[in-house]
Design an enzyme around this catalytic site. Structure first.
Site, PDB file in Angstrom:
ATOM      1  N   GLY A  24       0.566   0.508  -5.239  1.00 24.55           N
ATOM      2  CA  GLY A  24      -0.840  -0.439  -6.010  1.00 24.55           C
ATOM      3  C   GLY A  24      -1.934  -0.082  -6.199  1.00 24.55           C
ATOM      4  N   ASN A  50      -0.460   1.000   5.588  1.00 19.14           N
ATOM      5  CA  ASN A  50       0.288   0.412   5.008  1.00 19.14           C
ATOM      6  C   ASN A  50       1.261  -0.926   5.607  1.00 19.14           C
ATOM      7  OD1 ASN A  50       2.094  -0.674   3.369  1.00 19.14           O
ATOM      8  ND2 ASN A  50       3.555   1.166   3.554  1.00 19.14           N
ATOM      9  N   CYS A  68       0.879  -1.143   0.207  1.00 22.12           N
ATOM     10  CA  CYS A  68       0.290  -0.025   0.153  1.00 22.12           C
ATOM     11  C   CYS A  68       0.967   1.507   0.337  1.00 22.12           C
ATOM     12  CB  CYS A  68      -1.048  -0.088   1.375  1.00 22.12           C
ATOM     13  SG  CYS A  68      -2.435  -1.369   1.386  1.00 22.12           S
ATOM     14  N   ASP A  76      18.888  -7.189 -13.116  1.00 19.66           N
ATOM     15  CA  ASP A  76      17.588  -6.702 -12.429  1.00 19.66           C
ATOM     16  C   ASP A  76      17.557  -5.967 -11.068  1.00 19.66           C
ATOM     17  OD1 ASP A  76      14.773  -6.519 -12.498  1.00 19.66           O
ATOM     18  OD2 ASP A  76      15.153  -8.565 -12.495  1.00 19.66           O
ATOM     19  N   ASP A  77      16.480  -5.678 -10.394  1.00 19.10           N
ATOM     20  CA  ASP A  77      16.373  -5.281  -8.976  1.00 19.10           C
ATOM     21  C   ASP A  77      16.763  -6.703  -8.075  1.00 19.10           C
ATOM     22  OD1 ASP A  77      13.282  -5.630  -7.987  1.00 19.10           O
ATOM     23  OD2 ASP A  77      13.773  -4.829 -10.203  1.00 19.10           O
TER      24      ASP A  77
END
Ligand code: SF4
Length: 513
Positions: A51, A125, A24, A371-372
């Site tokens: 989100g 969140n 969130c 890639d992360d």
């Protein structure tokens, strides 16, 4: 916010996007005389990456609280007319990432409830790991529930303690002493804004100034930028901030415990233009790429990224080794996420919907693909295949995060441990699985060297998904089906410390106040 829809109703690992997901984004604004609904709308658009399943805004106009929320992206939920119909001086907003089964309107936030003659809207969140026990206790006391979410547990507890103390602030403080887990919450009532954060500061929350008499709070600083607010400071772990006609007040809701900021915010969740401790996440990720190149060098012709989240690290990787950086993959920016796909064929199409290789760039090249992170490995394999089909002669995969080996219980959707490729495979097995020519991960020490205060201990981080060392004890009932046989969490802080009060003790403390 946690939804307790069983995992088997949410889709299996391979069916879901091969990334961890923030659950969130939250935002709040106090700005009498300004269009708080529109300020919140634009802030939620800035936080949309946190989100995409539902969005909501609640506005207090001094007399009542108006709310609009629905499933969908922020732009789908709100029309111009909706925003015009929500005048007020205080607002909060929420955008939610949900899993497949959690599609009910009840799961959308802010969560609206009444406490005697006041109305509150709560945006949350994070995840409360002890919500099941608290929910059971409240139900036994005759308190009804409309949803199955931990956010409603927090709202009901706030209502319960506020009714007894006749003060919302006291109700929030007593609730904070009972909650365990990671949370950042923003709450509005008719004429005030409240913001509060868990005692370890696991989930992020920042405070900003808007003009002379306005204030905002948000999950990330990118939401301050779009509102025209300037960063003031972080909401402190365990702190309650209250903003009203009386000004801004800070008080301690519960005692702060050893700091444990979610380090994955730095790796992936937060937008690269958001700032933490004076440094942009872009710069931190660029440095992660440089460090990754030092730790796992490779002889190659071209470095490419998995766009967009892998790009800062890929640029750093290329710079460190003096290898050209290029665009080997094109992202379709209009596909928010890989939705549940019932067959392997459709799943593969899901990745192709999002990414496509550029043969003119990759043909005949020895590539490094940065890639992360690599979480489940399903997407990595499909991209490697795509690049080789486009003519790449070698594909070396590098992850700018350490191996994700442990599930998260503090607001991030990791699924269970058996879905994490690094939990039960060696480096060579991972390489073979994703069909790469080599694979490498940043070390945890390397990651810590790239984040503010990571090595000198001035800033504490949660790194549980890499190390299995959890800052908040996870009740056995909560984790028992989430670990592979033989694995158990190493709890750094016993529940007796994080949960600072039981319901019974809170009742007693209130009666003595
Ligand atoms: S376990 Fe990982 S994803 Fe979860 S809060 Fe800790 S660092 Fe963040």
């Amino acid at each position: 916010m946690l939804d307790v829809t069983p995992l088997d109703e949410r889709g299996t690992a391979g069916e879901r996007d091969d990334k961890l997901h923030e659950e969130c984004g939250v935002f709040g604004v106090w700005a009498p005389g300004r269009d708080v609904a529109r300020i919140t709308y634009f802030a939620l658009r800035a936080l949309q990456h946190r989100g995409q399943e539902s969005a909501g805004i609640a506005v207090g106009d001094g007399k009542t609280v108006l709310i609009r929320k629905d499933l969908g992206l922020v732009t789908q939920v709100f029309s111009d007319d909706d925003l015009s119909a929500m005048p007020g001086k205080v607002a909060c907003g929420h955008c939610r990432y949900g899993t497949a089964g959690a599609k009910g309107w009840e799961s959308a936030q802010p969560h609206l409830s009444t406490i005697d003659d006041i109305i509150i809207a709560l945006a949350h969140n994070g995840t409360l790991v002890n919500f099941d026990d608290l929910r059971r206790e409240l139900i036994e006391m005759g308190i009804p529930f409309r949803s199955n979410t931990d956010s409603e547990v927090a709202a009901r507890l706030i209502g319960y303690f506020t009714q007894r103390s006749h003060r919302l602030r006291t109700g929030i403080a007593h609730t904070m002493r009972m909650l365990e887990g990671g949370y950042a919450m923003v709450l509005v009532r008719e004429n005030a804004l409240y913001a509060f954060r868990d005692p370890h500061g696991i989930r992020p929350l920042v405070l900003g100034r808007l003009g002379d008499d306005g204030w905002v709070v948000a999950s990330e600083t990118c939401a301050l930028d779009i509102s025209g607010a300037t960063f003031v400071r972080e909401v402190e772990p365990g702190e309650i901030i209250r903003i009203s006609d009386d000004g801004i007040r800070s008080e301690r809701g519960c005692r702060a415990l050893s700091p444990a900021n979610c380090i994955f915010e730095h790796v992936y969740f937060s937008r690269p233009d958001s700032v933490k401790d004076g440094t942009s996440f872009y710069l931190m990720r660029h440095n992660m790429g440089r460090r990754l190149a030092q730790e796992t060098p490779v002889d190659a012709d071209l470095v490419i990224s998995v766009p967009d989240s892998g790009t800062p690290a890929a640029e750093g990787f290329a710079q460190e080794l003096g290898i050209p950086f290029g665009t080997g993959l094109i992202k379709n920016r209009y596909v928010a996420r890989t939705f549940i796909q019932p067959t392997q064929e459709l799943r593969q199409m899901g990745v192709r919907l999002k990414l496509n290789a550029l043969p003119d760039v990759v043909r005949g090249k020895r590539l490094v693909m940065v890639d992360d992170s690599i979480v489940r490995g399903t997407t990595s394999r499909q991209i490697v295949r795509m690049l080789k089909a486009a003519g790449a002669v070698e594909v070396h995969v590098r992850s700018a995060s350490p191996m994700v080996m442990w599930p998260c219980f503090y607001g991030i959707d990791t699924g269970s441990q058996d879905q994490l490729i690094a939990a039960s495979n060696t480096l060579e097995e991972i390489r073979a699985h994703i069909e790469a020519d080599s694979v490498g991960f940043l070390s945890t020490e390397g990651l810590l060297a790239c984040v503010p205060g990571g090595t000198d201990g001035t800033c504490g981080y949660c790194k549980a998904c890499f190390t299995g060392e959890y800052p908040v004890e996870i009740p056995h009932s909560f984790w028992k089906e989430r670990f592979l046989p033989g694995y158990e969490p190493n709890n750094l802080t016993p529940a007796s410390e994080t949960s600072q009060m039981s319901l019974e003790e809170a009742e007693k403390a209130l009666s003595q106040e």
